[in-house]
Write an enzyme that holds these catalytic residues in place. Structure first.
Site, short mmCIF file in Angstrom:
data_model
loop_
_atom_site.label_atom_id
_atom_site.label_comp_id
_atom_site.label_asym_id
_atom_site.label_seq_id
_atom_site.Cartn_x
_atom_site.Cartn_y
_atom_site.Cartn_z
N TYR A 174 0.90 -1.28 0.14
CA TYR A 174 -0.07 -0.12 -0.01
C TYR A 174 1.07 1.17 0.03
O TYR A 174 0.65 2.11 -0.72
CB TYR A 174 -0.78 0.02 1.02
CG TYR A 174 -1.96 1.02 1.30
CD1 TYR A 174 -2.84 1.12 0.65
CD2 TYR A 174 -1.42 1.99 2.14
CE1 TYR A 174 -3.85 2.39 0.78
CE2 TYR A 174 -2.30 3.27 2.24
CZ TYR A 174 -3.67 3.22 1.45
OH TYR A 174 -4.40 4.28 1.48
N LYS A 178 1.00 4.12 -2.98
CA LYS A 178 0.78 5.48 -2.82
C LYS A 178 1.84 6.41 -3.17
O LYS A 178 1.65 7.37 -3.69
CB LYS A 178 0.08 5.64 -1.33
CG LYS A 178 -1.11 4.97 -1.29
CD LYS A 178 -2.13 5.43 -2.12
CE LYS A 178 -3.42 4.49 -1.67
NZ LYS A 178 -4.73 4.90 -2.92
#
Length: 288
Positions: A174, A178
């Site tokens: 994640y 990002k």
């Protein structure tokens, strides 16, 4: 209704808030992989006077995103794109997070970069996690995130972690995804500029949406998330409306015509707190 089209990809808390704030008096295309949620939001907004069309999309599939972009362009000039679709570490395995949060954003930037109208703008939702992972991404990997074909991004070595515990692999994937979003948006800004359009990203902190609550209540990250909320400069959760207000600014070319290729933190001062030690990212038992 004929007019400048707003496209919102992902109709969770942030996506719905953006659609409601920016969608009055114009055609709105709502897209999501969750067809139950998509139909519920679309129906509610139509009953409240919005001109809404819905379309199912799987952002991990380039063909699906291309169909969405063509559908939106068939309704009129696409002048605003808000891409909020994403999965958190508490919601999916690492492979699916990479497919949606990393590859999916690249597909969207590519395909909507082909149809965005002159004077239009796009906003892509990243995360404060991208800033936290900034130093973890070296120059060579950043170049891949910026320039590699979308379909190759999930094969980046950083996202292949067979010996890492499952929860940590999800969180790391994640964070890298990002950070990649921030890099990819910056790299795409000149291409969008060739069409007379702009594109930026927004990095929220902990926001009180269903996804945000999933993360806040996840056992493996609970202490850090508690500090990110209680100890940030604002002293509170963010709201979907906070993010929608930032998107409103970045998508309005009368207010932000000279802003492109940047990432806007909407985190209540959380990153500032992390950098000064006010906000702790360590488990409670390890704090002094």
């Amino acid at each position: 209704m004929i007019g400048n089209v707003l496209v919102v990809v992902g109709v969770g808390g942030m996506g719905e808030a953006i659609a409601r704030r920016l969608g009055s008096g114009r055609p709105v295309v709502l897209a999501d992989h969750d067809e139950v949620r998509l139909q519920a939001v679309s129906s509610a907004m139509r009953r409240q006077g919005y001109d809404v069309r819905e379309k199912s999309v799987d952002v991990s599939d380039r063909g699906s995103v291309r169909e969405l972009a063509a559908f939106a362009a068939g309704l009129g000039p696409v002048t605003a794109v808000a891409h909020t679709a994403g999965l958190s570490p508490a919601q999916a395995p690492a492979e699916r997070i990479a497919a949606v949060d990393l590859v999916g954003v690249a597909h969207s930037l590519d395909e909507f970069g082909e149809v965005i109208a002159p004077g239009g703008a796009g906003v892509y939702i990243s995360s404060i996690a991208g800033h936290i992972f900034r130093d973890a991404v070296d120059a060579a990997t950043a170049a891949i995130f910026a320039n590699a074909p979308a379909e190759e991004l999930a094969d980046v070595g950083l996202l292949s972690m067979p010996d890492v515990p499952v929860d940590l692999a999800r969180a790391m994937t994640y964070g890298y995804a990002k950070r990649a979003n921030q890099i990819r948006v910056q790299a795409q800004a000149p291409r969008w500029g060739d069409r007379g359009a702009r594109v930026n990203s927004i990095s929220p902190g902990v926001v009180a949406t269903p996804m945000g609550w999933d993360e806040f209540e996840a056992e493996f990250a609970h202490d850090a998330y508690k500090s990110m909320v209680a100890d940030n400069a604002a002293g509170r959760f963010g709201t979907a409306e906070d993010v929608a207000a930032a998107a409103d600014f970045l998508l309005d070319s009368t207010k932000s015509s000279f802003v492109s290729g940047v990432d806007l933190l909407v985190d209540g001062g959380t990153l500032a707190g992390i950098s000064t030690g006010r906000v702790s990212m360590s488990p409670a038992e390890n704090r002094t």
